[in-house]
Write a protein that holds these residues in place. Structure first.
Motif, PDB file in Angstrom:
ATOM      1  N   LYS A 231       0.897  -1.162  -0.038  1.00  0.00           N
ATOM      2  CA  LYS A 231      -0.140   0.123  -0.048  1.00  0.00           C
ATOM      3  C   LYS A 231       0.838   1.164  -0.052  1.00  0.00           C
ATOM      4  CE  LYS A 231      -4.374  -1.767   2.224  1.00  0.00           C
ATOM      5  NZ  LYS A 231      -5.211  -1.187   1.026  1.00  0.00           N
ATOM      6  N   CYS A 232       0.245   2.095  -0.627  1.00  0.00           N
ATOM      7  CA  CYS A 232       1.130   3.518  -0.368  1.00  0.00           C
ATOM      8  C   CYS A 232      -0.046   4.575   0.078  1.00  0.00           C
ATOM      9  CB  CYS A 232       1.555   4.038  -1.954  1.00  0.00           C
ATOM     10  SG  CYS A 232       2.282   5.562  -2.101  1.00  0.00           S
ATOM     11  N   PHE A 233       0.430   5.400   0.877  1.00  0.00           N
ATOM     12  CA  PHE A 233      -0.300   6.317   1.464  1.00  0.00           C
ATOM     13  C   PHE A 233       0.408   7.896   1.427  1.00  0.00           C
ATOM     14  CE2 PHE A 233      -1.077   2.675   3.689  1.00  0.00           C
ATOM     15  CZ  PHE A 233      -2.535   2.517   3.952  1.00  0.00           C
ATOM     16  N   SER A 325      -5.130   6.886   1.219  1.00  0.00           N
ATOM     17  CA  SER A 325      -4.487   5.810   0.497  1.00  0.00           C
ATOM     18  C   SER A 325      -4.484   6.217  -1.048  1.00  0.00           C
ATOM     19  CB  SER A 325      -5.368   4.625   0.598  1.00  0.00           C
ATOM     20  OG  SER A 325      -5.082   3.490  -0.276  1.00  0.00           O
ATOM     21  N   THR A 326      -3.248   6.059  -1.512  1.00  0.00           N
ATOM     22  CA  THR A 326      -3.199   6.363  -3.181  1.00  0.00           C
ATOM     23  C   THR A 326      -3.141   5.276  -4.002  1.00  0.00           C
ATOM     24  OG1 THR A 326      -0.802   6.262  -2.909  1.00  0.00           O
ATOM     25  CG2 THR A 326      -1.918   8.382  -2.472  1.00  0.00           C
ATOM     26  N   SER A 330      -1.112  -4.381  -7.019  1.00  0.00           N
ATOM     27  CA  SER A 330      -0.578  -4.186  -8.396  1.00  0.00           C
ATOM     28  C   SER A 330      -0.669  -3.071  -8.997  1.00  0.00           C
ATOM     29  CB  SER A 330      -1.180  -5.451  -9.453  1.00  0.00           C
ATOM     30  OG  SER A 330      -2.540  -4.824  -9.464  1.00  0.00           O
ATOM     31  N   GLU A 331      -1.461  -2.060  -8.352  1.00  0.00           N
ATOM     32  CA  GLU A 331      -1.434  -0.715  -8.904  1.00  0.00           C
ATOM     33  C   GLU A 331      -0.265  -0.027  -8.348  1.00  0.00           C
ATOM     34  OE1 GLU A 331      -5.191   0.422  -7.626  1.00  0.00           O
ATOM     35  OE2 GLU A 331      -6.482  -0.387  -9.108  1.00  0.00           O
ATOM     36  N   LEU A 332       0.097  -0.498  -7.182  1.00  0.00           N
ATOM     37  CA  LEU A 332       1.209   0.381  -6.510  1.00  0.00           C
ATOM     38  C   LEU A 332       2.603   0.097  -7.369  1.00  0.00           C
ATOM     39  CD1 LEU A 332       3.018   1.650  -4.275  1.00  0.00           C
ATOM     40  CD2 LEU A 332       2.830  -0.439  -3.223  1.00  0.00           C
TER      41      LEU A 332
END
Length: 422
Positions: A231-233, A325-326, A330-332
């Protein structure tokens, strides 16, 4: 908050030294003994801001106006160089992303196609470690910093007084935990949530406090007998890293516990004096029975009040993570490849532009260490002048990328595929 006893029993965590959680526990005890820790020890050494805080288009426009506007030919040559860099990097990072996505596909928890084969937990864990190893050079090229054990100990112990939501984490639940961050800032941090009151007393707007936070934080964590979570935040304070982990438990802070207990005691005494004494005298109920009934009533009320407060904080945590959350899984990986590509291009463009200022005609194979160091100082001073931030420019890496691109005297790179290097 983590307990030292739990840490001593846990298994090793990726990204921590080999001594594992015992070392982390010792560092956490050290921070607990500090009266007012303001930042992790050796923070200036452990964390070096390398992220270039401008978009590539803005950077190119600024460089053209400042250094490449003396003639139309000079401007056209520089813009042609930028275009060639973009073309060269496009195929490279597309290939890297395809390989990484193919490696990640068997363990992708969000996969919507039919599962071709199943993996055992050991096979899945090995695959996840391979994905993380392949992500490391991308994260480094994207100018993320891997947060150290010292930083993790600080984040798990220290809470900002403005943080109403606090969580406890049991490391025994995790196979591994890793954090990366970029874009360290200090300033007002507005919390986007539908629950928090954005106004103070008398309806005046509440001014967000100044916080130390990161523009982006990447988390890789795996709960035992589960799967890798990527995850990316955005806009995450240093003291709030533990809130990003899965399987956390919301806890009531000391301030709210004291406040709620005080309210319960005051209201309980008021009820007992105004109602209990009347019941005791009129209904002839025994003192012991009345006290037992009153104690049971207060215990039930305390359970309800604290439960409601935990539910409110749980919902607020969900809202906070929703707004910050950004990207996930897989999107990360897609976003990470694009960010690494852009940072790569920005470094090459800056190095090329400033080398031209130092030497009108240069060749990347002929750049000596003194020129690289001088170029580093010039770029860092220019970035500080335009952004007000202290950015460490990776001059050695930028020159290495120039050599890989095959820049000649005319400034035109040759296309080709090369591995991403840190």
């Amino acid at each position: 908050m983590l307990c030292a006893a739990r840490l001593a029993l846990g298994a090793g965590v990726v990204g921590l030294p080999s001594r594992g959680k015992a070392s982390l526990a010792a560092k956490m005890v050290k921070y607990r003994k500090m009266r007012r820790p303001v930042e992790p020890q050796n923070w200036a050494v452990d964390y070096r801001e390398r992220y270039i805080p401008f978009s590539k288009d803005y950077l190119v426009d600024a460089l053209v106006k400042e250094f490449h506007s003396s003639s139309q030919a000079d401007r056209a040559t520089f813009l042609a160089f930028v275009s060639q860099v973009d073309s060269s990097l496009l195929h490279r990072y597309h290939s890297i992303l395809e390989q990484l996505q193919a490696l990640y596909a068997p363990i992708n928890p969000d996969q919507d196609t039919l599962q071709e084969f199943s993996l055992t937990d050991a096979e899945r864990l090995a695959k996840e470690q391979e994905v993380l190893a392949r992500m490391d050079p991308l994260l480094d090229q994207a100018n993320f910093n891997s947060l150290s054990e010292e930083t993790l100990a600080y984040a798990l112990v220290v809470h900002h007084p403005q943080d109403e939501v606090q969580v406890s984490v049991n490391l025994d639940q995790y196979e591994y935990i890793r954090f990366w961050a970029l874009g360290q800032r200090f300033g007002p941090l507005r919390v986007m949530t539908t629950l928090q009151n954005q106004r103070g007393f008398f309806g005046t707007p509440r001014v967000p406090p100044d916080r130390q936070y990161f523009k982006r934080v990447v988390v890789a964590a795996r709960i035992k007998n589960a799967h890798l979570m990527l995850k990316c935040f955005k806009d995450i304070p240093l003291e709030g890293l533990e809130q990003l982990l899965p399987a956390v438990k919301v806890r009531t802070s000391i301030f709210y516990r004291a406040l709620l207990n005080g309210m319960l005691i005051v209201s309980g005494l008021a009820v007992f004096v105004n109602v209990g004494m009347v019941v005791l005298s009129d209904l002839k109920i025994g003192t012991t029975s009345l006290l037992l009934f009153f104690a049971a009533f207060m215990a039930f009320r305390a359970w309800k009040v604290f439960g409601q407060r935990r539910n409110i904080h749980s919902l607020e945590l969900v809202h906070m993570l929703y707004y910050r959350s950004t990207s996930n899984n897989s999107e990360l990986l897609d976003a990470l490849a694009l960010r690494a590509q852009e940072e790569h291009a920005k470094e090459v463009i800056l190095a090329h532009s400033f080398l031209l200022q130092l030497h009108q005609h240069y060749h990347p194979l002929d750049i000596d260490s003194k020129t690289i160091e001088r170029m580093r100082e010039e770029v860092q001073a220019w970035l500080h002048l335009h952004s007000g931030l202290d950015v460490t420019f990776c001059a050695d890496r930028a020159c290495r990328h120039l050599r890989e691109l095959g820049v000649g005297a005319g400034g035109s790179p040759a296309t080709g595929t090369h591995p991403v290097t840190g």
